[in-house]
Design a protein around this motif. Sequence first.
Motif, PDB file in Angstrom:
ATOM      1  N   THR A  80       0.625  -1.376  -0.408  1.00  0.00           N
ATOM      2  CA  THR A  80      -0.254   0.401  -0.052  1.00  0.00           C
ATOM      3  C   THR A  80       0.853   0.983  -0.117  1.00  0.00           C
ATOM      4  O   THR A  80       0.436   2.378  -1.229  1.00  0.00           O
ATOM      5  CB  THR A  80      -0.978  -0.827   1.350  1.00  0.00           C
ATOM      6  OG1 THR A  80      -1.958  -1.378   1.144  1.00  0.00           O
ATOM      7  CG2 THR A  80      -1.814   1.207   1.724  1.00  0.00           C
ATOM      8  N   ALA A 113      -2.234  -1.606  -6.413  1.00  0.00           N
ATOM      9  CA  ALA A 113      -3.703  -2.046  -6.334  1.00  0.00           C
ATOM     10  C   ALA A 113      -4.362  -3.311  -6.714  1.00  0.00           C
ATOM     11  O   ALA A 113      -4.756  -3.042  -5.521  1.00  0.00           O
ATOM     12  CB  ALA A 113      -4.261  -0.415  -6.207  1.00  0.00           C
ATOM     13  N   ASP A 118      -7.170  -2.988  -4.062  1.00  0.00           N
ATOM     14  CA  ASP A 118      -7.194  -1.907  -3.453  1.00  0.00           C
ATOM     15  C   ASP A 118      -8.315  -1.356  -4.749  1.00  0.00           C
ATOM     16  O   ASP A 118      -7.253  -0.340  -5.196  1.00  0.00           O
ATOM     17  CB  ASP A 118      -6.551  -0.817  -2.761  1.00  0.00           C
ATOM     18  CG  ASP A 118      -6.827   0.247  -2.012  1.00  0.00           C
ATOM     19  OD1 ASP A 118      -7.367   0.994  -2.988  1.00  0.00           O
ATOM     20  OD2 ASP A 118      -6.072   0.853  -0.817  1.00  0.00           O
ATOM     21  N   ARG A 119      -9.665  -1.352  -4.468  1.00  0.00           N
ATOM     22  CA  ARG A 119     -10.038  -0.851  -5.779  1.00  0.00           C
ATOM     23  C   ARG A 119     -10.004   0.835  -5.877  1.00  0.00           C
ATOM     24  O   ARG A 119     -10.042   1.120  -6.956  1.00  0.00           O
ATOM     25  CB  ARG A 119     -11.511  -1.468  -5.830  1.00  0.00           C
ATOM     26  CG  ARG A 119     -11.226  -2.692  -6.599  1.00  0.00           C
ATOM     27  CD  ARG A 119     -11.929  -2.674  -7.330  1.00  0.00           C
ATOM     28  NE  ARG A 119     -13.080  -2.214  -8.203  1.00  0.00           N
ATOM     29  CZ  ARG A 119     -12.754  -1.700  -9.553  1.00  0.00           C
ATOM     30  NH1 ARG A 119     -11.672  -2.004 -10.401  1.00  0.00           N
ATOM     31  NH2 ARG A 119     -13.308  -0.981 -10.170  1.00  0.00           N
ATOM     32  N   LYS A 120     -10.475   1.645  -4.948  1.00  0.00           N
ATOM     33  CA  LYS A 120     -10.076   2.778  -4.257  1.00  0.00           C
ATOM     34  C   LYS A 120      -8.685   3.390  -4.962  1.00  0.00           C
ATOM     35  O   LYS A 120      -8.394   4.029  -5.872  1.00  0.00           O
ATOM     36  CB  LYS A 120     -10.444   3.274  -3.113  1.00  0.00           C
ATOM     37  CG  LYS A 120      -9.854   4.528  -2.715  1.00  0.00           C
ATOM     38  CD  LYS A 120     -11.165   5.726  -3.784  1.00  0.00           C
ATOM     39  CE  LYS A 120     -10.292   6.904  -2.699  1.00  0.00           C
ATOM     40  NZ  LYS A 120     -10.771   8.121  -3.932  1.00  0.00           N
ATOM     41  N   ARG A 121      -7.408   3.095  -4.333  1.00  0.00           N
ATOM     42  CA  ARG A 121      -6.567   3.158  -5.027  1.00  0.00           C
ATOM     43  C   ARG A 121      -6.241   2.695  -6.503  1.00  0.00           C
ATOM     44  O   ARG A 121      -6.083   3.459  -7.383  1.00  0.00           O
ATOM     45  CB  ARG A 121      -5.598   2.594  -4.418  1.00  0.00           C
ATOM     46  CG  ARG A 121      -5.117   3.142  -2.883  1.00  0.00           C
ATOM     47  CD  ARG A 121      -3.278   2.889  -2.481  1.00  0.00           C
ATOM     48  NE  ARG A 121      -3.551   3.125  -1.329  1.00  0.00           N
ATOM     49  CZ  ARG A 121      -3.999   3.487   0.056  1.00  0.00           C
ATOM     50  NH1 ARG A 121      -5.222   2.347   0.110  1.00  0.00           N
ATOM     51  NH2 ARG A 121      -3.639   4.144   1.082  1.00  0.00           N
TER      52      ARG A 121
END
Length: 155
Positions: A80, A113, A118-121
């Motif tokens: 991340t 991502a 991590d869909r948002k990133r």
Amino acid sequence: MGLPEHSAIHHQHAIEYANRMGSKQAQSLAVGNLGLATYNQGDHATSRMCLQYHLDMSEKKHAPPGLGDQQSTDTLVAATSDCDAHMQLGQVSAAEGQYQEAVSRFARAIELARQIGDRKREQDASVLLGATQGMLGFHDHQASLLEKAPAAIAN
């Protein structure tokens, strides 16, 4: 001295403490945070140096994390952090007009991502990638318009 300057000073102190503790992970995190602070101050050269150092310090290969595993949790945190560093380095490159490098950074951020789910990133990096690819083509388009301008004015 404003808040951005205080922030940079605090991150420098955090780097010193991490060095004293001998913690490479804490040092990497503090240097990465200093990179973010200096970007916000408009110091792109220092930001680039700090963020690249942060990435270079990341020694682990990032595999998708397993359930409940501490090593996997650490890997998730590292991946991340690396994803964020690539996005920030992409923004630094774009701000400096180095669009091709920015495209590479954003593409790498999308890969990371996706690896960590991590869909948002992934969405954030995709938006930055699209905008940067648009800037790559804009300069060529602008040059072609300027070439056509004298002929349009003459008519």
